[in-house]
Design a protein around this motif. Structure first.
Motif, PDB file in Angstrom:
ATOM      1  N   CYS A 188       2.451  -7.656  18.218  1.00 54.37           N
ATOM      2  CA  CYS A 188       1.994  -7.549  16.829  1.00 54.37           C
ATOM      3  C   CYS A 188       2.129  -6.115  16.342  1.00 54.37           C
ATOM      4  O   CYS A 188       2.142  -5.167  17.136  1.00 54.37           O
ATOM      5  CB  CYS A 188       0.567  -8.060  16.641  1.00 54.37           C
ATOM      6  N   ILE A 189       2.258  -5.984  15.035  1.00 56.56           N
ATOM      7  CA  ILE A 189       2.211  -4.666  14.411  1.00 56.56           C
ATOM      8  C   ILE A 189       0.850  -4.502  13.742  1.00 56.56           C
ATOM      9  O   ILE A 189       0.221  -5.475  13.342  1.00 56.56           O
ATOM     10  CB  ILE A 189       3.338  -4.444  13.396  1.00 56.56           C
ATOM     11  N   ALA A 190       0.431  -3.240  13.630  1.00 54.54           N
ATOM     12  CA  ALA A 190      -0.808  -2.902  12.921  1.00 54.54           C
ATOM     13  C   ALA A 190      -0.453  -1.937  11.799  1.00 54.54           C
ATOM     14  O   ALA A 190      -0.334  -0.734  12.017  1.00 54.54           O
ATOM     15  CB  ALA A 190      -1.823  -2.277  13.868  1.00 54.54           C
ATOM     16  N   PRO A 191      -0.229  -2.463  10.587  1.00 53.83           N
ATOM     17  CA  PRO A 191       0.204  -1.599   9.486  1.00 53.83           C
ATOM     18  C   PRO A 191      -0.860  -0.599   9.062  1.00 53.83           C
ATOM     19  O   PRO A 191      -2.054  -0.896   9.030  1.00 53.83           O
ATOM     20  CB  PRO A 191       0.487  -2.589   8.349  1.00 53.83           C
ATOM     21  N   GLY A 192      -0.393   0.588   8.716  1.00 49.06           N
ATOM     22  CA  GLY A 192      -1.222   1.557   8.027  1.00 49.06           C
ATOM     23  C   GLY A 192      -1.172   1.288   6.533  1.00 49.06           C
ATOM     24  O   GLY A 192      -1.025   0.139   6.100  1.00 49.06           O
ATOM     25  N   VAL A 193      -1.241   2.315   5.730  1.00 50.31           N
ATOM     26  CA  VAL A 193      -1.369   2.152   4.280  1.00 50.31           C
ATOM     27  C   VAL A 193      -0.044   1.666   3.690  1.00 50.31           C
ATOM     28  O   VAL A 193       0.873   2.447   3.436  1.00 50.31           O
ATOM     29  CB  VAL A 193      -1.796   3.471   3.610  1.00 50.31           C
ATOM     30  N   THR A 194       0.042   0.362   3.505  1.00 43.54           N
ATOM     31  CA  THR A 194       1.243  -0.283   2.992  1.00 43.54           C
ATOM     32  C   THR A 194       0.846  -1.081   1.755  1.00 43.54           C
ATOM     33  O   THR A 194       0.334  -2.197   1.867  1.00 43.54           O
ATOM     34  CB  THR A 194       1.862  -1.211   4.046  1.00 43.54           C
ATOM     35  N   PRO A 195       1.013  -0.531   0.564  1.00 39.15           N
ATOM     36  CA  PRO A 195       0.553  -1.215  -0.646  1.00 39.15           C
ATOM     37  C   PRO A 195       1.229  -2.570  -0.838  1.00 39.15           C
ATOM     38  O   PRO A 195       2.431  -2.664  -1.040  1.00 39.15           O
ATOM     39  CB  PRO A 195       0.938  -0.240  -1.762  1.00 39.15           C
ATOM     40  N   THR A 196       0.447  -3.615  -0.748  1.00 38.34           N
ATOM     41  CA  THR A 196       0.899  -4.990  -0.955  1.00 38.34           C
ATOM     42  C   THR A 196      -0.120  -5.670  -1.860  1.00 38.34           C
ATOM     43  O   THR A 196      -1.096  -5.051  -2.307  1.00 38.34           O
ATOM     44  CB  THR A 196       0.988  -5.760   0.373  1.00 38.34           C
TER      45      THR A 196
END
Length: 258
Positions: A188-196
């Motif tokens: 799995c990935i753990a995204p940081g600040v990715t505006p969605t």
């Protein structure tokens, strides 16, 4: 570089927008036949058509990932139409607006339940049916999407979101260990600040403030692109990561390194 996924079929949940749409593009650009699943039919069809117009193989299927029957049908239709399922990205997840904020004692149980369902139950259902096919057809690679909120207290999404995303990490590791000997890798990935859309669900003003506050906490102090998250998913699903399973990859501008 040679296309990494030629001859493979990839399934992306929440594929109509954000990280899901970027992941569909990444898989397709690397040669995969891509199935996008979502409940936003208009946008999902638009994304699939855009990929086809660019010369890629893509198809949209409506599927609500909270509904096991729909997910089972999604996997079945993918296999029947394209001949297999080799890669999967489980991007679907959500936080109820009433579950945001630092105080869990003021949050409705219904908001907590909704968030757990969207983050954790959906991942379990998708894993169950993806693995059920892969286990009898030579294995495959799956990438789930957790969040920094599942690893640390980052002030986003509230108690339900943090708990749900932490659960995604445990599901990932459980599946990785359980199916390693049957040729299935799960990361799995753990995204940081990715505006969605998830950020803007709580309102534009809240989103802008939250994004700004969070970016300050990243050593690489800028928002992260959905395509940058998708690149991590694609790598984890590729043969380049053949010995990587049960891993949580933070794509977070260095936040968790602090």
């Amino acid at each position: 570089m040679a296309e990494r996924f030629t001859g493979r079929v990839a399934l992306v949940t929440a594929g109509a927008d954000g990280i899901g749409a970027a992941t569909a593009r990444a898989f397709a650009a690397d040669g995969a036949v891509v199935v996008l699943a979502d409940i936003n039919d208009a946008l999902g069809e638009e994304r699939a058509e855009a990929l086809r117009a660019a010369g890629f193989a893509a198809h949209y299927i409506h599927a609500d990932a909270t509904d096991e029957e729909q997910v089972a049908a999604l996997v079945r239709q993918t296999v029947e139409r394209f001949g297999g399922l080799h890669l999967a990205a489980n991007v679907v997840g959500d936080a109820h607006p009433d579950s945001a904020g630092p105080d869990l004692h003021t949050q409705p149980v219904s908001a907590f339940d909704h968030t757990i369902t969207m983050c954790l139950r959906t991942t379990f259902i998708c894993l169950k049916h993806e693995i059920a096919h892969m286990v009898d057809h030579g294995g495959g690679a799956i990438c789930n999407v957790t969040s920094l909120a599942g690893m640390i207290h980052n002030g986003f999404g509230g108690a339900g979101y943090g708990a749900g995303k932490a659960g995604v990490i445990r599901l990932t590791k459980f599946a990785a260990v359980s199916y390693a000997d049957r040729g299935i890798r799960v990361n799995c990935i753990a995204p940081g600040v990715t505006p969605t859309r998830a950020y803007y669900k709580f309102g534009d003003d809240y989103a802008k403030v939250l994004i700004g506050e969070q970016v300050i906490n990243q050593p690489i102090a800028r928002a992260i692109g959905c395509d940058e998250q998708a690149a991590g998913i694609a790598w984890l699903c590729s043969d380049e990561a053949a010995m990587v399973t049960g891993h949580v990859l933070p794509i977070d501008g260095g936040w968790t390194a602090k």
